[in-house]
Design a protein around this motif. Sequence first.
Motif, PDB file in Angstrom:
ATOM      1  N   GLU A 202      35.196  54.946  57.819  1.00 22.00           N
ATOM      2  CA  GLU A 202      35.427  53.897  56.821  1.00 22.00           C
ATOM      3  C   GLU A 202      34.406  52.764  56.991  1.00 22.00           C
ATOM      4  N   ARG A 203      34.180  52.322  58.244  1.00 22.73           N
ATOM      5  CA  ARG A 203      33.233  51.238  58.494  1.00 22.73           C
ATOM      6  C   ARG A 203      31.802  51.650  58.131  1.00 22.73           C
ATOM      7  N   ARG A 204      31.447  52.894  58.463  1.00 28.59           N
ATOM      8  CA  ARG A 204      30.088  53.379  58.176  1.00 28.59           C
ATOM      9  C   ARG A 204      29.844  53.431  56.664  1.00 28.59           C
ATOM     10  N   ILE A 205      30.809  53.936  55.916  1.00 26.72           N
ATOM     11  CA  ILE A 205      30.657  54.018  54.462  1.00 26.72           C
ATOM     12  C   ILE A 205      30.560  52.613  53.861  1.00 26.72           C
ATOM     13  N   THR A 206      31.428  51.720  54.327  1.00 23.01           N
ATOM     14  CA  THR A 206      31.427  50.341  53.821  1.00 23.01           C
ATOM     15  C   THR A 206      30.090  49.657  54.091  1.00 23.01           C
ATOM     16  N   ALA A 207      29.500  49.936  55.253  1.00 25.45           N
ATOM     17  CA  ALA A 207      28.232  49.306  55.623  1.00 25.45           C
ATOM     18  C   ALA A 207      27.064  49.824  54.793  1.00 25.45           C
ATOM     19  N   LEU A 208      27.183  51.031  54.253  1.00 28.11           N
ATOM     20  CA  LEU A 208      26.078  51.630  53.504  1.00 28.11           C
ATOM     21  C   LEU A 208      25.958  51.101  52.076  1.00 28.11           C
ATOM     22  N   PHE A 209      27.060  50.668  51.495  1.00 28.19           N
ATOM     23  CA  PHE A 209      27.033  50.294  50.082  1.00 28.19           C
ATOM     24  C   PHE A 209      26.113  49.105  49.763  1.00 28.19           C
ATOM     25  N   PRO A 210      26.084  48.035  50.575  1.00 24.37           N
ATOM     26  CA  PRO A 210      25.209  46.908  50.219  1.00 24.37           C
ATOM     27  C   PRO A 210      23.745  47.308  50.047  1.00 24.37           C
ATOM     28  N   GLY A 211      23.297  48.316  50.792  1.00 27.17           N
ATOM     29  CA  GLY A 211      21.916  48.759  50.662  1.00 27.17           C
ATOM     30  C   GLY A 211      21.657  49.535  49.388  1.00 27.17           C
ATOM     31  N   ARG A 212      22.705  49.873  48.658  1.00 28.42           N
ATOM     32  CA  ARG A 212      22.563  50.608  47.390  1.00 28.42           C
ATOM     33  C   ARG A 212      22.763  49.696  46.183  1.00 28.42           C
ATOM     34  N   GLY A 213      22.730  48.407  46.397  1.00 27.98           N
ATOM     35  CA  GLY A 213      22.901  47.474  45.284  1.00 27.98           C
ATOM     36  C   GLY A 213      24.270  46.811  45.312  1.00 27.98           C
ATOM     37  N   ALA A 214      24.357  45.644  44.710  1.00 26.58           N
ATOM     38  CA  ALA A 214      25.615  44.885  44.694  1.00 26.58           C
ATOM     39  C   ALA A 214      26.613  45.566  43.763  1.00 26.58           C
ATOM     40  N   ARG A 215      27.789  45.826  44.278  1.00 24.24           N
ATOM     41  CA  ARG A 215      28.842  46.435  43.455  1.00 24.24           C
ATOM     42  C   ARG A 215      30.173  46.300  44.185  1.00 24.24           C
ATOM     43  N   LEU A 216      31.256  46.459  43.432  1.00 24.98           N
ATOM     44  CA  LEU A 216      32.586  46.539  44.037  1.00 24.98           C
ATOM     45  C   LEU A 216      32.710  47.887  44.744  1.00 24.98           C
ATOM     46  N   LEU A 217      33.398  47.913  45.877  1.00 22.74           N
ATOM     47  CA  LEU A 217      33.543  49.140  46.648  1.00 22.74           C
ATOM     48  C   LEU A 217      34.759  49.932  46.178  1.00 22.74           C
ATOM     49  N   PRO A 218      34.720  51.260  46.382  1.00 18.32           N
ATOM     50  CA  PRO A 218      35.931  52.051  46.125  1.00 18.32           C
ATOM     51  C   PRO A 218      37.010  51.692  47.138  1.00 18.32           C
TER      52      PRO A 218
END
Length: 214
Positions: free
Chosen positions: A46-62
């Motif tokens: 969960e932490r690893r997935i959450t950490a990856l999203f900011p590098g893919r652009g600003a967005r709300l997380l699933p």
Amino acid sequence: GMSDFALPPGADFPAALVDGLLARYGGLPPEDFARIELWVNTRRMERRITALFPGRGARLLPRIRLIPDLGRDLVDPDLPPSVPPIRRRLDLARLVQALLDADPDLAPRAALYDLADSLATLLDEMQGEAVGRAEIARIDDTDATDHWRRRRAFLDIVMRYLEATDAPPDPERRQRLAVERLAERWTTVPPPHPVIVAGSTGSRGTTAAFMAVV
């Protein structure tokens, strides 16, 4: 319908998962993307997935949830809370003591708490695999040793005891019940958003049942 996807050995699973989510659902409005339910096995994932999203652009997380928390997260007001593991072990220890009093040859007295712990683990696994007294009774013990017959009789007594009490369910049993209730609900009212189980092989019975429901 349900889709299955696999990655080649050695792939960076969390990164590939995030990339796959964005490729498939990245075009959704932000509020719809945030409604995606993503079930993973561990807090680390969960932490690893959450950490990856900011590098893919600003967005709300699933919404990322943990498979081990199924029984807690799939809230059903009709399901009682699960029994604390220590209470179940004490219940089993008392029962084992009574059985040893009635049949001292069943096991050494010194094995009381080890036996209670082993029973608690076994019962937890059986409940996760939906194995009950009926399945135990169907085992052909024609050629079994007397030792096995005594142990099976012992297990049968323990299971009858648990079924006869009004005690709250074990955590694994509660998870199973929650999944069964979810299956009933989704049959008539399926979720209006994507639900994804990622990184699990379904080796545990309850997890496999949940994956089948999804």
